[in-house]
Design a protein around this motif. Structure first.
Motif, mmCIF file in Angstrom:
data_model
loop_
_atom_site.group_PDB
_atom_site.id
_atom_site.type_symbol
_atom_site.label_atom_id
_atom_site.label_comp_id
_atom_site.label_asym_id
_atom_site.label_seq_id
_atom_site.Cartn_x
_atom_site.Cartn_y
_atom_site.Cartn_z
ATOM 1 N N ALA A 37 0.830 -1.210 0.000
ATOM 2 C CA ALA A 37 0.000 0.000 0.000
ATOM 3 C C ALA A 37 0.860 1.255 0.000
ATOM 4 C CB ALA A 37 -0.927 -0.012 1.216
ATOM 5 N N LEU A 38 1.921 1.255 0.801
ATOM 6 C CA LEU A 38 2.833 2.401 0.835
ATOM 7 C C LEU A 38 3.475 2.630 -0.529
ATOM 8 C CD1 LEU A 38 4.553 1.670 4.255
ATOM 9 C CD2 LEU A 38 3.255 3.730 3.730
ATOM 10 N N LEU A 39 3.903 1.561 -1.167
ATOM 11 C CA LEU A 39 4.490 1.676 -2.493
ATOM 12 C C LEU A 39 3.483 2.255 -3.483
ATOM 13 C CD1 LEU A 39 6.404 -1.722 -2.707
ATOM 14 C CD2 LEU A 39 7.463 0.520 -2.921
ATOM 15 N N GLY A 40 2.251 1.740 -3.449
ATOM 16 C CA GLY A 40 1.233 2.216 -4.370
ATOM 17 C C GLY A 40 0.912 3.683 -4.171
ATOM 18 N N GLU A 75 3.793 -4.559 -11.157
ATOM 19 C CA GLU A 75 2.367 -4.769 -10.934
ATOM 20 C C GLU A 75 1.776 -3.661 -10.066
ATOM 21 O OE1 GLU A 75 -0.499 -7.834 -8.415
ATOM 22 O OE2 GLU A 75 1.491 -8.508 -9.039
ATOM 23 N N ILE A 76 2.478 -3.289 -8.989
ATOM 24 C CA ILE A 76 2.003 -2.220 -8.102
ATOM 25 C C ILE A 76 1.960 -0.899 -8.862
ATOM 26 C CG2 ILE A 76 2.538 -0.910 -6.011
ATOM 27 C CD1 ILE A 76 3.856 -3.543 -4.953
ATOM 28 N N ARG A 225 -4.535 3.875 -0.130
ATOM 29 C CA ARG A 225 -4.249 2.442 -0.022
ATOM 30 C C ARG A 225 -3.811 2.079 1.388
ATOM 31 N NH1 ARG A 225 -2.835 4.603 -4.613
ATOM 32 N NH2 ARG A 225 -3.400 3.636 -6.607
ATOM 33 N N PHE A 226 -2.948 2.899 1.948
ATOM 34 C CA PHE A 226 -2.453 2.642 3.302
ATOM 35 C C PHE A 226 -3.604 2.669 4.303
ATOM 36 C CE2 PHE A 226 -0.386 4.244 7.265
ATOM 37 C CZ PHE A 226 0.499 3.197 7.467
ATOM 38 N N TRP A 227 -4.460 3.669 4.198
ATOM 39 C CA TRP A 227 -5.595 3.782 5.113
ATOM 40 C C TRP A 227 -6.552 2.606 4.941
ATOM 41 C CZ3 TRP A 227 -6.930 5.698 9.464
ATOM 42 C CH2 TRP A 227 -8.270 5.884 9.810
ATOM 43 N N ASN A 228 -6.782 2.180 3.712
ATOM 44 C CA ASN A 228 -7.684 1.049 3.476
ATOM 45 C C ASN A 228 -7.148 -0.232 4.096
ATOM 46 O OD1 ASN A 228 -9.508 2.619 2.084
ATOM 47 N ND2 ASN A 228 -8.785 2.024 0.055
ATOM 48 N N VAL A 229 -5.830 -0.450 4.000
ATOM 49 C CA VAL A 229 -5.246 -1.655 4.604
ATOM 50 C C VAL A 229 -5.409 -1.617 6.122
ATOM 51 C CG1 VAL A 229 -3.061 -2.851 5.067
ATOM 52 C CG2 VAL A 229 -3.633 -2.159 2.738
ATOM 53 N N ILE A 230 -5.185 -0.462 6.716
ATOM 54 C CA ILE A 230 -5.367 -0.331 8.166
ATOM 55 C C ILE A 230 -6.786 -0.705 8.560
ATOM 56 C CG2 ILE A 230 -5.554 1.376 10.032
ATOM 57 C CD1 ILE A 230 -3.094 2.748 8.872
ATOM 58 N N GLN A 231 -7.761 -0.233 7.792
ATOM 59 C CA GLN A 231 -9.160 -0.523 8.108
ATOM 60 C C GLN A 231 -9.498 -1.991 7.843
ATOM 61 O OE1 GLN A 231 -11.050 2.025 9.571
ATOM 62 N NE2 GLN A 231 -8.983 2.864 9.501
#
Length: 248
Positions: A37-40, A75-76, A225-231
């Motif tokens: 997510a961080l990379l994206g 891919e990312i 993306r980062f926030w979505n992964v956290i959730q």
């Protein structure tokens, strides 16, 4: 134009966000999803800026069988950027035994060998990196020879150079000091952009998690993306401990 070199770690389970995994209750799967997510988010931010992008990928040497960092990073990037923007992105293997050598080799090659106006090394683990920060840093490289983005504990998240310096072990101990010292000793002008948190330790995660939660509550932009992964993974800080739904 400035070329920004994204120096990536292998997006491989158990290796991605390794220090965070060692010092928290997060699982290897959590670490991998956070890093992807961080990379994206970082790639999308860079794609919005008027810069050249070079993704510096690690080789598969020493990684688990079947690991292909270049393919994973492509891919990312394909998900984070438009096809037209992606077509202009360079992917090149890392050369060097540590971050200093990898970043130094890439910057020196771009500026001295390819004649680029300037080049910068960027760490991907900067959740609140914004286009405005990237634009400010690259614009300032037209005025100053060196631009640094400070992070906690004397670290840097961005290091841009219009003229290379001696990079040997320059990023290993308090790089904000060491890079500045070597640049000024070479009679180069040094400037700085605003501080950002590099996500490395549990303290970093607690800081970032709280600030992004505040931004979300206030209706401000957050790293999607980062926030979505956290959730999605239920990653929380409970009594100072970073954990996910898998370990709670």
């Amino acid at each position: 134009m400035t070329t920004v070199v994204l120096v990536a770690d292998p997006p491989v389970e158990g290796i991605a966000c390794q220090r965070l995994l060692e010092e928290t209750e997060l699982t290897p799967a959590d670490g991998l999803e956070l890093y992807r997510a961080l990379l994206g988010d970082t790639m999308e931010t860079l794609a919005r800026s008027t810069i050249d992008i070079l993704v510096n990928y690690p080789t598969a040497e020493g990684l688990p069988a079947g690991a292909d960092p270049e393919a994973d990073l492509r891919e990312i990037a394909a998900e984070a950027m438009s096809a037209d923007r992606l077509a202009d992105v360079r992917f090149e293997p890392q050369v060097g035994s540590n971050f200093s050598a990898i970043a130094g080799n890439a910057i020196t090659h771009l500026v001295r060998d390819e004649g680029r106006q300037s080049a910068a090394a960027l760490r991907p683990c900067v959740p609140r990196l914004a286009r405005s920060v990237v634009d400010e840093a690259t614009l300032n490289l037209r005025r100053d020879d060196v631009i640094l983005g400070p992070a906690a504990r004397g670290d840097v998240y961005f290091a841009g150079f219009a003229e290379p310096i001696d990079f040997e072990d320059a990023f290993e101990t308090r790089p904000i000091e060491e890079l500045t010292r070597r640049a000024t000793e070479a009679d180069l002008d040094v400037g700085f952009v605003q501080q950002r948190t590099v996500l490395d330790s549990p303290a970093d995660f607690r800081t970032v998690r709280s600030r992004i939660e505040a931004d979300h509550l206030a209706g401000k932009p957050v790293p999607e993306r980062f926030w979505n992964v956290i959730q999605e993974r239920g990653i929380e800080v409970e009594d100072g401990v970073v954990q996910s739904a898998e370990t709670a």
